[in-house]
Design a protein around this motif. Structure first.
Motif, short mmCIF file in Angstrom:
data_model
loop_
_atom_site.label_atom_id
_atom_site.label_comp_id
_atom_site.label_asym_id
_atom_site.label_seq_id
_atom_site.Cartn_x
_atom_site.Cartn_y
_atom_site.Cartn_z
N LEU A 185 -7.61 -39.94 33.71
CA LEU A 185 -7.71 -38.77 34.19
C LEU A 185 -6.59 -37.74 33.19
N GLY A 186 -5.61 -38.27 32.81
CA GLY A 186 -4.65 -37.73 32.11
C GLY A 186 -5.14 -37.07 30.84
N TRP A 187 -5.67 -38.10 29.96
CA TRP A 187 -6.30 -37.64 28.68
C TRP A 187 -7.54 -36.50 28.74
N VAL A 188 -8.31 -36.70 29.80
CA VAL A 188 -9.32 -35.49 30.05
C VAL A 188 -8.68 -34.53 30.65
N LEU A 189 -7.81 -34.38 31.34
CA LEU A 189 -7.04 -33.06 31.66
C LEU A 189 -6.34 -32.52 30.40
N VAL A 190 -5.92 -33.19 29.62
CA VAL A 190 -5.11 -32.57 28.39
C VAL A 190 -6.26 -32.08 27.74
N ALA A 191 -7.44 -32.76 27.48
CA ALA A 191 -8.57 -32.21 26.51
C ALA A 191 -9.20 -31.02 27.08
N LEU A 192 -8.91 -30.90 28.55
CA LEU A 192 -9.50 -29.47 29.20
C LEU A 192 -8.69 -28.27 29.55
N LYS A 193 -7.52 -28.69 28.84
CA LYS A 193 -6.47 -27.58 29.07
C LYS A 193 -6.84 -26.40 28.15
N ILE A 194 -7.08 -26.42 26.93
CA ILE A 194 -7.39 -25.31 26.02
C ILE A 194 -8.66 -24.81 25.92
N PRO A 195 -9.63 -25.49 25.81
CA PRO A 195 -11.25 -25.10 25.63
C PRO A 195 -11.68 -24.02 26.59
N PRO A 196 -11.47 -24.57 27.98
CA PRO A 196 -12.03 -23.47 29.00
C PRO A 196 -11.24 -22.24 28.98
N PHE A 197 -9.97 -22.37 28.68
CA PHE A 197 -9.16 -21.17 28.65
C PHE A 197 -9.68 -20.20 27.54
N LEU A 198 -9.88 -20.96 26.30
CA LEU A 198 -10.15 -20.07 25.37
C LEU A 198 -11.36 -19.38 25.60
N LEU A 199 -12.52 -20.15 26.09
CA LEU A 199 -13.67 -19.40 26.59
C LEU A 199 -13.57 -18.57 27.37
N ALA A 200 -12.63 -18.44 28.44
CA ALA A 200 -12.54 -17.64 29.29
C ALA A 200 -11.77 -16.20 28.86
N VAL A 201 -10.95 -16.41 27.81
CA VAL A 201 -10.32 -15.38 27.27
C VAL A 201 -11.27 -14.79 26.10
N TRP A 202 -12.06 -15.50 25.65
CA TRP A 202 -13.03 -15.17 24.61
C TRP A 202 -13.99 -13.80 25.51
N LEU A 203 -14.63 -14.38 26.36
CA LEU A 203 -15.44 -13.77 27.38
C LEU A 203 -14.84 -12.39 27.70
N THR A 204 -13.56 -12.65 28.05
CA THR A 204 -13.05 -11.34 28.68
C THR A 204 -12.74 -10.31 27.72
N TRP A 205 -12.49 -10.73 26.26
CA TRP A 205 -12.50 -9.86 25.28
C TRP A 205 -13.80 -9.23 24.83
N VAL A 206 -14.81 -10.02 24.86
CA VAL A 206 -16.14 -9.51 24.82
C VAL A 206 -16.59 -8.53 25.71
N PHE A 207 -16.16 -8.46 27.07
CA PHE A 207 -16.50 -7.71 28.22
C PHE A 207 -15.41 -6.45 27.90
N LEU A 208 -14.26 -6.42 27.85
CA LEU A 208 -13.53 -5.51 27.52
C LEU A 208 -13.79 -4.81 26.29
N ALA A 209 -13.98 -5.41 25.26
CA ALA A 209 -14.29 -4.69 24.02
C ALA A 209 -15.38 -3.75 23.76
N LYS A 210 -16.37 -3.98 24.97
CA LYS A 210 -17.56 -3.00 25.00
C LYS A 210 -17.24 -2.06 26.19
N ALA A 211 -16.14 -2.24 27.01
CA ALA A 211 -16.04 -1.13 28.17
C ALA A 211 -15.28 0.11 27.49
#
Length: 239
Positions: A185-211
């Motif tokens: 559980l610990g290693w999977v959780l560590v592995a999932l800390k950054i990639p989902p966060f970066l994906l969400a931030v990138w999508l936020t940037w995409v939406f706001l850059a076009k707004a």
């Protein structure tokens, strides 16, 4: 739309640069990500080696406090480091109370689930959470709700993205909490800390850059105060 309701006239490049800077500030940048990952990484590493719950928990809490101390010494903002301390502290308390090392991760998982629901519910209610978070950073506060519909739409899309990404993360972690051991559980959780966060931030940037660009309500208030002072000065009789 009045002159005060018009978004600031910026070029697309300016808008994207402002968006990038605001997202970097709001979510802590690279340093914030390190502060988020390091305590959990230290916990699972030590526990994997010696299965000592107390040592793992104390080490994770100690490094969180150290990160706060470093920011204080450097006179930097401590909000991201402090949030890490609180998260680790709750995890340590849970794990110590139950004697189950997996419970070190449970408060963070519950927080992630609650945050996912908050993003989705606020998006459905027309007050997207990401807009409440980023509005002050962009100096627009809540002007996007009634005066800048393009940005409200972008914030709504971004909140849906954050909510669904975090729900997907929870869909992976909660079954592991019940079925996997602590190290898995610990290693999977560590592995999932950054990639989902970066994906969400990138999508936020995409939406706001076009707004449309944000309405700077602080600049508006300053302009209104200056205009009021000029009108008052004009009404005064010449000395």
């Amino acid at each position: 739309m009045t002159s005060l309701d018009k978004p600031t006239e910026d070029t697309p490049q300016d808008s994207r640069a402002v968006t990038e800077a605001a997202l970097f500030e709001a979510f802590g940048g690279v340093r914030g990500m390190v502060e988020t990952v390091l305590p959990g990484l230290l916990f699972v590493t030590i526990y994997t080696v010696n299965k000592d719950l107390h040592l793992s928990a104390i080490a994770a809490l100690a490094v969180s406090l150290l990160l706060v101390a470093v920011r204080l010494v450097m006179r930097d903002t401590v909000k991201h480091a402090f949030s890490g301390v609180f998260g680790v502290a709750f995890g340590v308390v849970f794990a110590m109370m139950t004697g189950n090392a997996k419970d070190f991760y449970l408060p963070g998982m519950l927080y992630t689930l609650g945050l996912a629901l908050a993003y989705i519910i606020t998006a459905m209610a027309g007050v997207p959470l990401i807009g409440l978070i980023l509005g002050p950073v962009f100096k627009e506060n809540l002007s996007w709700r009634t005066r800048n519909p393009g940005r409200k739409k972008a914030y709504t899309k971004a909140s849906w993205a954050w909510g669904l990404i975090l729900l997907a993360k929870c869909a992976i972690l909660f079954p592991l909490y019940w079925w996997a051991d602590t190290t898995q559980l610990g290693w999977v959780l560590v592995a999932l800390k950054i990639p989902p966060f970066l994906l969400a931030v990138w999508l936020t940037w995409v939406f706001l850059a076009k707004a449309p660009p944000p309405i700077d309500v602080f600049a508006e208030m300053e302009a209104e105060e200056a205009a009021a002072e000029r009108r008052e000065a004009a009404r005064r009789p010449a000395e």
